[in-house]
Scaffold this active site. Structure first.
Site, short mmCIF file in Angstrom:
data_model
loop_
_atom_site.label_atom_id
_atom_site.label_comp_id
_atom_site.label_asym_id
_atom_site.label_seq_id
_atom_site.Cartn_x
_atom_site.Cartn_y
_atom_site.Cartn_z
N HIS A 186 0.86 -1.19 0.00
CA HIS A 186 0.00 0.00 0.00
C HIS A 186 0.89 1.23 0.00
O HIS A 186 1.73 1.42 0.90
CB HIS A 186 -0.94 0.00 1.20
CG HIS A 186 -2.05 -1.01 1.09
ND1 HIS A 186 -2.56 -1.69 2.17
CD2 HIS A 186 -2.74 -1.45 0.00
CE1 HIS A 186 -3.52 -2.51 1.75
NE2 HIS A 186 -3.64 -2.37 0.45
N ARG A 188 0.91 4.51 0.52
CA ARG A 188 1.05 5.60 1.49
C ARG A 188 1.68 5.16 2.82
O ARG A 188 1.98 6.00 3.67
CB ARG A 188 -0.31 6.21 1.77
CG ARG A 188 -1.34 5.28 2.40
CD ARG A 188 -2.69 5.95 2.44
NE ARG A 188 -3.77 5.11 2.94
CZ ARG A 188 -5.04 5.49 2.98
NH1 ARG A 188 -5.38 6.69 2.55
NH2 ARG A 188 -5.97 4.69 3.44
N GLU A 189 1.90 3.87 3.00
CA GLU A 189 2.41 3.35 4.26
C GLU A 189 3.94 3.39 4.27
O GLU A 189 4.63 2.37 4.25
CB GLU A 189 1.85 1.94 4.49
CG GLU A 189 0.33 1.94 4.57
CD GLU A 189 -0.30 0.55 4.49
OE1 GLU A 189 0.44 -0.46 4.50
OE2 GLU A 189 -1.54 0.47 4.41
N ARG A 246 -3.08 5.05 -2.09
CA ARG A 246 -2.98 3.70 -1.54
C ARG A 246 -2.73 2.63 -2.61
O ARG A 246 -1.98 1.67 -2.38
CB ARG A 246 -4.29 3.38 -0.80
CG ARG A 246 -4.50 1.92 -0.39
CD ARG A 246 -5.87 1.78 0.25
NE ARG A 246 -6.30 0.41 0.41
CZ ARG A 246 -6.21 -0.29 1.55
NH1 ARG A 246 -5.67 0.26 2.61
NH2 ARG A 246 -6.66 -1.52 1.63
N ASN A 261 -3.64 -5.53 -2.36
CA ASN A 261 -3.84 -6.54 -1.32
C ASN A 261 -5.28 -7.03 -1.28
O ASN A 261 -5.73 -7.59 -0.28
CB ASN A 261 -3.44 -6.01 0.05
CG ASN A 261 -3.02 -7.13 0.99
OD1 ASN A 261 -2.42 -8.12 0.56
ND2 ASN A 261 -3.33 -7.00 2.27
N ARG A 262 -6.01 -6.82 -2.39
CA ARG A 262 -7.32 -7.43 -2.61
C ARG A 262 -7.36 -8.12 -3.95
O ARG A 262 -8.42 -8.54 -4.40
CB ARG A 262 -8.43 -6.36 -2.56
CG ARG A 262 -8.55 -5.57 -1.28
CD ARG A 262 -9.00 -6.42 -0.10
NE ARG A 262 -9.25 -5.59 1.07
CZ ARG A 262 -8.32 -5.19 1.92
NH1 ARG A 262 -7.05 -5.55 1.72
NH2 ARG A 262 -8.62 -4.45 2.97
N HIS A 313 2.73 -3.84 6.74
CA HIS A 313 1.83 -2.69 6.54
C HIS A 313 1.96 -1.70 7.69
O HIS A 313 2.74 -1.88 8.62
CB HIS A 313 0.37 -3.17 6.50
CG HIS A 313 0.01 -4.03 5.35
ND1 HIS A 313 -0.66 -3.56 4.24
CD2 HIS A 313 0.21 -5.35 5.12
CE1 HIS A 313 -0.85 -4.54 3.39
NE2 HIS A 313 -0.33 -5.65 3.90
N SER A 314 1.15 -0.64 7.64
CA SER A 314 0.87 0.21 8.77
C SER A 314 -0.57 0.73 8.58
O SER A 314 -1.06 0.76 7.44
CB SER A 314 1.86 1.39 8.84
OG SER A 314 1.59 2.36 7.86
N TYR A 315 -1.27 1.11 9.63
CA TYR A 315 -0.83 1.20 11.01
C TYR A 315 -1.83 0.45 11.88
O TYR A 315 -2.91 0.11 11.41
CB TYR A 315 -0.74 2.67 11.47
CG TYR A 315 -2.05 3.45 11.43
CD1 TYR A 315 -2.85 3.57 12.56
CD2 TYR A 315 -2.50 4.04 10.26
CE1 TYR A 315 -4.05 4.28 12.53
CE2 TYR A 315 -3.69 4.74 10.21
CZ TYR A 315 -4.48 4.86 11.35
OH TYR A 315 -5.66 5.55 11.31
N TYR A 365 -10.31 -7.02 10.34
CA TYR A 365 -11.60 -7.11 9.67
C TYR A 365 -11.47 -8.12 8.55
O TYR A 365 -10.36 -8.51 8.17
CB TYR A 365 -12.05 -5.75 9.12
CG TYR A 365 -10.99 -4.97 8.40
CD1 TYR A 365 -10.47 -5.40 7.17
CD2 TYR A 365 -10.49 -3.79 8.93
CE1 TYR A 365 -9.50 -4.68 6.51
CE2 TYR A 365 -9.51 -3.06 8.27
CZ TYR A 365 -9.02 -3.52 7.07
OH TYR A 365 -8.04 -2.81 6.42
N GLU A 388 0.88 -5.07 10.92
CA GLU A 388 0.58 -3.63 10.91
C GLU A 388 1.51 -2.95 11.90
O GLU A 388 1.42 -3.19 13.11
CB GLU A 388 -0.88 -3.37 11.28
CG GLU A 388 -1.91 -3.96 10.33
CD GLU A 388 -2.12 -3.12 9.08
OE1 GLU A 388 -1.55 -2.01 9.03
OE2 GLU A 388 -2.85 -3.58 8.18
#
Length: 432
Positions: A186, A188-189, A246, A261-262, A313-315, A365, A388
């Site tokens: 992703h 922006r991480e 993202r 990541n989907r 990842h974050s966060y 989730y 994360e």
């Protein structure tokens, strides 16, 4: 679907939740990150219903471990949305008062670093893709006896997915198990690539100086991919409006990009993914539509004896294992989560940073089509994790540079402990 406490929902009907944020209405100083805190499950249901079709940027969705929702709102959005929350009895407070200020701090620091010219790589700074590539080329030339470059594939915009292999052929068996670590899926991480780069650097710089780390390095062939989404990551460095991008950068009709990541081919585009091309969780027109994702999957299938995988990842400070697409637990969940417990215990001992651990769907989730699920489900890699990193929301995706080294050190401690756990349990798993 839910009984609403107020009739304001129509204000927010536009596109599916999680749409691309176009920050063209004013400076980012007008944007704040608001944390909404539901008091019970009924509040969570109401909040999810109120935000289902909203077109603002959701930084964090409610999860089993943390029911809070973090959203970035412009001044205009706050004027309309916050009264709705109040009317529905939902508590909220400001987490980040000025998004632009945090971006300015990162930009200023990065520019100062480059103005000093070429020198020793600064692990305590965020770096552009080109700077990361230059570091990889340099460090593999310095440690050519145990480090080499590999290219996974080419991105949509023509950038390489360049990785770093760390292996000492003179130590241990020839059929050592493989360990894959990837960051930056992703865009922006930023703390993710920074942490992955730091850990790889430590594995090489401290080899033979740190006996425990040396032993951990020797037990596996390491394949490390700092930036899995190079087009998206490069775009976040373009200007302030792009900083929070993202997805990938492939054209998708009227919108741009797919959530990489989907996009993996396991339970693709079911729970926790969107079919709307404008959504930040858009799963793509088909599984493996993105060359970056398809390239990584092909490369992983070609790795002999792959036993461990971490997607960074974050966060939120979570250490998670499959499944992500369902709350049902896999047969060897206890063994996997045992590794998460070992990792988070080691991590906490360094600076006191607390991580939760559990299954992805259980503590975060449901999210289908993820890399960790695919690696575990399709490749049968026994120890597959999604992590994360810092923090829990004070800075979110805009973590200051003074937290890069602490994050890197504690995450390396977690990986070091996990390596020993995995190595001790590989044979047990193989006998199941």
């Amino acid at each position: 679907m839910f009984a609403f406490k107020a009739l304001y929902f129509g204000i927010f009907v536009s596109l599916h939740y999680g749409v691309n944020v176009v920050l063209s209405t004013g400076p980012l100083s007008q944007f704040r990150v608001i944390r909404i805190t539901p008091s019970d499950s009924s509040d969570v249901e109401t909040l999810l219903a109120l935000t289902k079709n909203a077109n603002f940027d959701v930084w964090k969705w409610p999860s089993a471990g943390s029911p809070n929702m973090d959203v970035m709102l412009s001044r205009e959005e706050r004027r309309t949305f916050l009264p709705v929350l109040q009317t529905n009895g939902l508590q909220f407070h400001v987490m980040i008062k000025d998004v632009q200020r945090l971006i300015d701090v990162q930009r200023s620091s990065a520019l100062k670093s480059r103005s000093r010219g070429v020198g020793e790589f600064e692990y305590f700074k965020y770096h552009t893709l080109d700077e990361i590539f230059a570091w990889m080329e340099n460090i593999t030339s310095v440690y050519k006896d145990r480090a080499s470059l590999f290219n996974v594939t080419t991105s949509y915009e023509g950038r390489p997915l360049m990785g770093l292999k760390i292996s000492n052929p003179s130590v241990g068996p020839a059929d050592r198990p493989a360990f894959w670590i990837e960051g930056g899926i992703h865009a922006r991480e930023w703390i993710s690539p920074a942490t992955v780069v730091f850990m790889a650097g430590q594995m090489l710089d401290l080899y033979k100086l740190d006996p425990e780390l040396t032993a951990a390095v020797d037990k596996f062939d390491w394949y490390i991919l700092p930036v899995t989404n190079p087009d998206g990551y490069s775009f976040t460095w373009k200007d302030d409006k792009s900083r929070l991008w993202r997805k990938t950068r492939s054209p998708q009709g009227k919108c741009i990009g797919v959530d990489p990541n989907r996009n993996w081919d396991l339970e693709w585009c079911k729970s926790g993914a969107s079919k709307d091309p404008c959504s930040d969780t858009y799963c793509g027109p088909e599984a493996f539509s993105e060359p970056e994702v398809k390239g990584v999957s092909d490369f992983l299938q070609g790795l002999p004896n792959l036993k461990a995988f971490i997607d960074v990842h974050s966060y939120s400070q979570l250490w998670m294992s499959p499944w992500g697409y369902t709350k049902k637990l896999p047969e060897n969940y206890k063994l996997q989560d045992g590794g998460s417990a070992v990792a988070t215990d080691a991590l906490e001992k360094m600076y006191g940073t607390k991580y939760e651990h559990g299954s992805i769907a259980g503590i975060l989730y449901e999210a289908s089509g993820s890399s960790a699920d695919w690696v575990y489900g399709k490749l049968k890699v026994p120890f597959s994790y999604a992590v994360e990193l810092r923090d829990t929301g004070k800075y979110g995706f805009l973590l200051p540079e003074d937290q890069i080294l602490p994050t890197g050190h504690e995450t390396l401690e977690a990986v070091r402990a996990l390596v020993m756990y995995i190595y001790e349990n590989i044979q047990y798993y193989n006998d199941l």
